[in-house]
Design an enzyme around this catalytic site. Sequence first.
Site, PDB file in Angstrom:
ATOM      1  N   ASP A  21       1.507   2.492   3.563  1.00 22.29           N
ATOM      2  CA  ASP A  21       0.645   3.628   3.488  1.00 22.29           C
ATOM      3  C   ASP A  21       1.560   4.898   3.440  1.00 22.29           C
ATOM      4  OD1 ASP A  21      -1.492   5.539   2.926  1.00 22.29           O
ATOM      5  OD2 ASP A  21      -2.361   5.204   5.088  1.00 22.29           O
ATOM      6  N   HIS A  33       0.810  -1.265  -0.026  1.00 24.49           N
ATOM      7  CA  HIS A  33      -0.073   0.080  -0.101  1.00 24.49           C
ATOM      8  C   HIS A  33       0.854   1.200   0.047  1.00 24.49           C
ATOM      9  CE1 HIS A  33      -3.662   2.344   1.396  1.00 24.49           C
ATOM     10  NE2 HIS A  33      -2.784   3.074   1.147  1.00 24.49           N
ATOM     11  N   LYS A  73      -9.124  -0.540  -5.863  1.00 31.66           N
ATOM     12  CA  LYS A  73      -9.079   0.232  -4.576  1.00 31.66           C
ATOM     13  C   LYS A  73     -10.712   0.962  -4.236  1.00 31.66           C
ATOM     14  CE  LYS A  73      -7.845   2.281  -0.879  1.00 31.66           C
ATOM     15  NZ  LYS A  73      -6.843   2.258  -0.005  1.00 31.66           N
ATOM     16  N   HIS A 114     -10.227   0.699   1.970  1.00 33.62           N
ATOM     17  CA  HIS A 114     -10.212   1.869   2.992  1.00 33.62           C
ATOM     18  C   HIS A 114     -11.174   1.532   4.003  1.00 33.62           C
ATOM     19  CE1 HIS A 114      -8.361   5.581   4.692  1.00 33.62           C
ATOM     20  NE2 HIS A 114      -9.550   5.603   5.212  1.00 33.62           N
ATOM     21  N   HIS A 139       1.549   5.370  -1.647  1.00 34.32           N
ATOM     22  CA  HIS A 139       1.185   6.583  -2.452  1.00 34.32           C
ATOM     23  C   HIS A 139       2.424   7.149  -3.066  1.00 34.32           C
ATOM     24  CE1 HIS A 139      -2.981   6.751  -0.729  1.00 34.32           C
ATOM     25  NE2 HIS A 139      -2.379   6.315   0.321  1.00 34.32           N
ATOM     26  N   HIS A 160      -4.299  -0.878   5.995  1.00 35.09           N
ATOM     27  CA  HIS A 160      -4.091  -0.256   7.119  1.00 35.09           C
ATOM     28  C   HIS A 160      -4.778  -0.100   8.191  1.00 35.09           C
ATOM     29  CE1 HIS A 160      -6.625   2.603   5.144  1.00 35.09           C
ATOM     30  NE2 HIS A 160      -5.847   3.112   4.222  1.00 35.09           N
TER      31      HIS A 160
END
Length: 345
Positions: free
Chosen positions: A247, A13, A99, A136, A15, A174
């Site tokens: 994350d 995970h 996602k 999420h 970004h 997460h």
Amino acid sequence: MTTLTIRRPDDWHLHLRDGDMLKAVAPETARDFGRAIIMPNLVPPVVTAADATAYRDRILAALPEGADFKPLMTLYLTEGTDPADLAAAHESGLITAVKLYPAGATTNSDSGVKDINNAMHILEKMAEIGCPLCIHGEVTDSHIDIFDREAVFIDTILDPLRKRLPDLKIISEHITTKNGVDYVKSADKNLAATITTHHLIINRNHILAGGIRPHYYCLPVAKREEHRRALVDAATSGDARFFLGTDSAPHTDPNKLMECGCAGVFSATNTMSCLAHVFETEGKLENLEAFASLNGPTYYGLPVNTETLTLTKQGTPVTFPAKIETSTDPVTLFDPGFPLYWQVA
Ligand code: NCD
Ligand code: ZN
């Protein structure tokens, strides 16, 4: 033990953003990690196969020459997602997962799913073709306390979804609560969870006690110590249903340090040192490889990396830059709050 060699880890995970930020942070992950699941919450989000192709190419172009790193692309699920486009992207290997962001749950999630029933035909297609869903897992109702949003999501959305589509392979991303750990442990198939580096290290006191610390603010927000303990126990146990998803979510300092600051912790650079510290403290260094390098690919049905990564314990603390520079403003690196002795060789 002062030297530990494990299979090259992956980040399930991550970004990476776009543009100048992408160029600044991509090398930080590519240094230690073989692959990463790339979050699609750009502005505008990565919704179609064409979007994912273009984004993948921008990521590859941002990597340092000779980098040994493969971005595993995802699509951002919307209620208007075309199931045929999604299926073709999965079939061709362009995307690894899809996602689900509940609309408004976090940074750049405005075009997320408002009512999961409106996406059910897409999720049914995913279950049929074996495309994993990354979730999420927080409800967004304003009357639900922010510290309860994960637990309420499990009861009201995740559990009913799993009962309705038992063949859908889900990653609860997460997780931050004991509820999340227990729920994943109660599942016999098609459910696993990622755990971040920072949620293994900070609890909500670190954010709020003795002054507010915006660099520890992320979503889902860190919870009480008893929840952090449950995460540490799960991550260090070797249980194949738990694996690393950092994350790592870079925002520039001005965007963090403002009246309404962005959520996200940037941990790509020192994650492996932080994890080695946590696992050693628990007396579980032997399970670091399972958490960071083995359980993720096994759950996703991918081969584990053939390369290795070696960590060595130094006699004096290892130093990391406090900030990563971008072409505009810096991004502050996660500060675990204790000295780090494990260094990636
Ligand atoms: C992420 C971001 O900044 O994109 N922020 C965060 O706090 N984790 C979004 C997310 O993963 O929730
Ligand atoms: Zn994220």
